[in-house]
Design a protein around this motif. Structure first.
Motif, PDB file in Angstrom:
ATOM      1  N   ILE A  13     -53.091   1.603  -3.115  1.00 12.09           N
ATOM      2  CA  ILE A  13     -52.317   0.421  -3.499  1.00 12.09           C
ATOM      3  C   ILE A  13     -53.147  -0.490  -4.407  1.00 12.09           C
ATOM      4  CG2 ILE A  13     -51.165  -1.657  -2.625  1.00 12.09           C
ATOM      5  CD1 ILE A  13     -50.362   0.092  -0.161  1.00 12.09           C
ATOM      6  N   TYR A  14     -54.420  -0.654  -4.103  1.00 15.22           N
ATOM      7  CA  TYR A  14     -55.308  -1.421  -4.986  1.00 15.22           C
ATOM      8  C   TYR A  14     -55.288  -0.833  -6.401  1.00 15.22           C
ATOM      9  CZ  TYR A  14     -58.105  -4.908  -2.436  1.00 15.22           C
ATOM     10  OH  TYR A  14     -58.544  -6.029  -1.793  1.00 15.22           O
ATOM     11  N   ILE A  15     -55.454   0.468  -6.495  1.00 19.04           N
ATOM     12  CA  ILE A  15     -55.482   1.113  -7.813  1.00 19.04           C
ATOM     13  C   ILE A  15     -54.137   0.970  -8.512  1.00 19.04           C
ATOM     14  CG2 ILE A  15     -55.697   3.344  -8.977  1.00 19.04           C
ATOM     15  CD1 ILE A  15     -57.876   3.982  -6.780  1.00 19.04           C
ATOM     16  N   ALA A  16     -53.051   1.107  -7.763  1.00 21.94           N
ATOM     17  CA  ALA A  16     -51.716   0.972  -8.359  1.00 21.94           C
ATOM     18  C   ALA A  16     -51.483  -0.430  -8.897  1.00 21.94           C
ATOM     19  CB  ALA A  16     -50.646   1.328  -7.334  1.00 21.94           C
ATOM     20  N   PHE A  17     -51.865  -1.449  -8.143  1.00 24.76           N
ATOM     21  CA  PHE A  17     -51.622  -2.825  -8.560  1.00 24.76           C
ATOM     22  C   PHE A  17     -52.676  -3.367  -9.514  1.00 24.76           C
ATOM     23  CE2 PHE A  17     -48.401  -3.268  -5.300  1.00 24.76           C
ATOM     24  CZ  PHE A  17     -47.539  -4.177  -5.875  1.00 24.76           C
ATOM     25  N   TYR A  18     -53.931  -3.071  -9.241  1.00 25.04           N
ATOM     26  CA  TYR A  18     -55.017  -3.733  -9.972  1.00 25.04           C
ATOM     27  C   TYR A  18     -55.760  -2.817 -10.934  1.00 25.04           C
ATOM     28  CZ  TYR A  18     -54.416  -7.349  -6.385  1.00 25.04           C
ATOM     29  OH  TYR A  18     -53.915  -8.312  -5.567  1.00 25.04           O
ATOM     30  N   GLN A  19     -55.399  -1.544 -10.948  1.00 24.77           N
ATOM     31  CA  GLN A  19     -56.053  -0.582 -11.824  1.00 24.77           C
ATOM     32  C   GLN A  19     -57.550  -0.503 -11.560  1.00 24.77           C
ATOM     33  OE1 GLN A  19     -54.859  -1.415 -15.868  1.00 24.77           O
ATOM     34  NE2 GLN A  19     -52.758  -1.741 -15.263  1.00 24.77           N
ATOM     35  N   ALA A  49     -48.549  -8.487  -5.135  1.00 30.38           N
ATOM     36  CA  ALA A  49     -47.560  -8.709  -6.202  1.00 30.38           C
ATOM     37  C   ALA A  49     -47.585 -10.130  -6.732  1.00 30.38           C
ATOM     38  CB  ALA A  49     -46.164  -8.381  -5.684  1.00 30.38           C
ATOM     39  N   THR A  50     -47.987 -11.080  -5.906  1.00 27.64           N
ATOM     40  CA  THR A  50     -47.991 -12.472  -6.347  1.00 27.64           C
ATOM     41  C   THR A  50     -49.405 -12.987  -6.627  1.00 27.64           C
ATOM     42  OG1 THR A  50     -48.002 -13.220  -4.038  1.00 27.64           O
ATOM     43  CG2 THR A  50     -45.851 -13.014  -5.127  1.00 27.64           C
ATOM     44  N   SER A  51     -50.377 -12.100  -6.603  1.00 31.38           N
ATOM     45  CA  SER A  51     -51.765 -12.511  -6.834  1.00 31.38           C
ATOM     46  C   SER A  51     -51.995 -12.830  -8.316  1.00 31.38           C
ATOM     47  CB  SER A  51     -52.724 -11.402  -6.412  1.00 31.38           C
ATOM     48  OG  SER A  51     -52.664 -10.324  -7.338  1.00 31.38           O
ATOM     49  N   PRO A  52     -52.920 -13.742  -8.600  1.00 27.43           N
ATOM     50  CA  PRO A  52     -53.239 -14.048 -10.000  1.00 27.43           C
ATOM     51  C   PRO A  52     -53.673 -12.807 -10.789  1.00 27.43           C
ATOM     52  CG  PRO A  52     -54.175 -15.723  -8.568  1.00 27.43           C
ATOM     53  CD  PRO A  52     -53.638 -14.629  -7.671  1.00 27.43           C
ATOM     54  N   GLU A  53     -54.398 -11.900 -10.153  1.00 32.83           N
ATOM     55  CA  GLU A  53     -54.851 -10.694 -10.850  1.00 32.83           C
ATOM     56  C   GLU A  53     -53.671  -9.822 -11.289  1.00 32.83           C
ATOM     57  OE1 GLU A  53     -57.960  -6.960 -10.306  1.00 32.83           O
ATOM     58  OE2 GLU A  53     -57.788  -8.442  -8.701  1.00 32.83           O
ATOM     59  N   ALA A  54     -52.707  -9.620 -10.416  1.00 32.43           N
ATOM     60  CA  ALA A  54     -51.538  -8.815 -10.768  1.00 32.43           C
ATOM     61  C   ALA A  54     -50.685  -9.516 -11.811  1.00 32.43           C
ATOM     62  CB  ALA A  54     -50.710  -8.501  -9.524  1.00 32.43           C
ATOM     63  N   VAL A  55     -50.518 -10.825 -11.685  1.00 31.90           N
ATOM     64  CA  VAL A  55     -49.723 -11.572 -12.666  1.00 31.90           C
ATOM     65  C   VAL A  55     -50.381 -11.494 -14.049  1.00 31.90           C
ATOM     66  CG1 VAL A  55     -48.861 -13.863 -13.297  1.00 31.90           C
ATOM     67  CG2 VAL A  55     -48.632 -13.047 -10.947  1.00 31.90           C
ATOM     68  N   ARG A  56     -51.713 -11.552 -14.089  1.00 28.82           N
ATOM     69  CA  ARG A  56     -52.413 -11.386 -15.375  1.00 28.82           C
ATOM     70  C   ARG A  56     -52.156 -10.011 -15.981  1.00 28.82           C
ATOM     71  NH1 ARG A  56     -56.588 -13.910 -12.901  1.00 28.82           N
ATOM     72  NH2 ARG A  56     -57.657 -11.954 -12.452  1.00 28.82           N
ATOM     73  N   LEU A  57     -52.111  -9.000 -15.134  1.00 24.00           N
ATOM     74  CA  LEU A  57     -51.905  -7.636 -15.630  1.00 24.00           C
ATOM     75  C   LEU A  57     -50.461  -7.361 -16.031  1.00 24.00           C
ATOM     76  CD1 LEU A  57     -54.062  -5.646 -13.051  1.00 24.00           C
ATOM     77  CD2 LEU A  57     -54.471  -5.785 -15.517  1.00 24.00           C
ATOM     78  N   TYR A  58     -49.505  -7.870 -15.253  1.00 28.56           N
ATOM     79  CA  TYR A  58     -48.108  -7.470 -15.421  1.00 28.56           C
ATOM     80  C   TYR A  58     -47.136  -8.595 -15.724  1.00 28.56           C
ATOM     81  CZ  TYR A  58     -50.129  -3.563 -12.848  1.00 28.56           C
ATOM     82  OH  TYR A  58     -50.936  -2.538 -12.432  1.00 28.56           O
ATOM     83  N   GLY A  59     -47.579  -9.846 -15.636  1.00 25.99           N
ATOM     84  CA  GLY A  59     -46.646 -10.960 -15.724  1.00 25.99           C
ATOM     85  C   GLY A  59     -46.009 -11.168 -14.362  1.00 25.99           C
ATOM     86  N   THR A  60     -44.934 -11.924 -14.335  1.00 19.99           N
ATOM     87  CA  THR A  60     -44.240 -12.167 -13.074  1.00 19.99           C
ATOM     88  C   THR A  60     -43.700 -10.848 -12.540  1.00 19.99           C
ATOM     89  OG1 THR A  60     -43.642 -14.382 -13.766  1.00 19.99           O
ATOM     90  CG2 THR A  60     -42.372 -13.435 -11.950  1.00 19.99           C
TER      91      THR A  60
END
Length: 91
Positions: A13-19, A49-60
């Protein structure tokens, strides 16, 4: 079940969300949380999904985006899409 039993799923899940892979402290933290929740991955995924890191990668990120991320990862792992709730949904 021991928290360590969730390491593989959480790492995926870490790799899927945060690469990127989880750092050891984060992996242990989330394994403990998932274990305490009886194996429910929803809180982890909603937080990611709502973390700043994921939002930076994918937007909302909405339920559709989460579905895409999890579907992609589920094709490579045993993460169950049906166990994932949309952000903000009742747990």
């Amino acid at each position: 079940m021991a928290a360590a039993a969730y390491f593989d799923q959480i790492q995926k899940i870490y790799i899927a969300f945060y690469q990127r892979p989880a750092d050891p402290a984060g992996l242990r933290h989330w394994a403990d949380k998932v274990n305490d929740a009886g194996g429910d991955l929803s809180p982890l995924i909603n937080t990611f999904a709502t973390s700043p890191e994921a939002v930076r990668l994918y937007g909302t990120i909405d339920a559709s985006t989460i579905g895409s991320v999890i579907t992609h990862e589920a094709q490579r792992s045993s993460v169950s899409i049906s166990s994932v709730k949309s952000p903000g949904s009742a747990m």
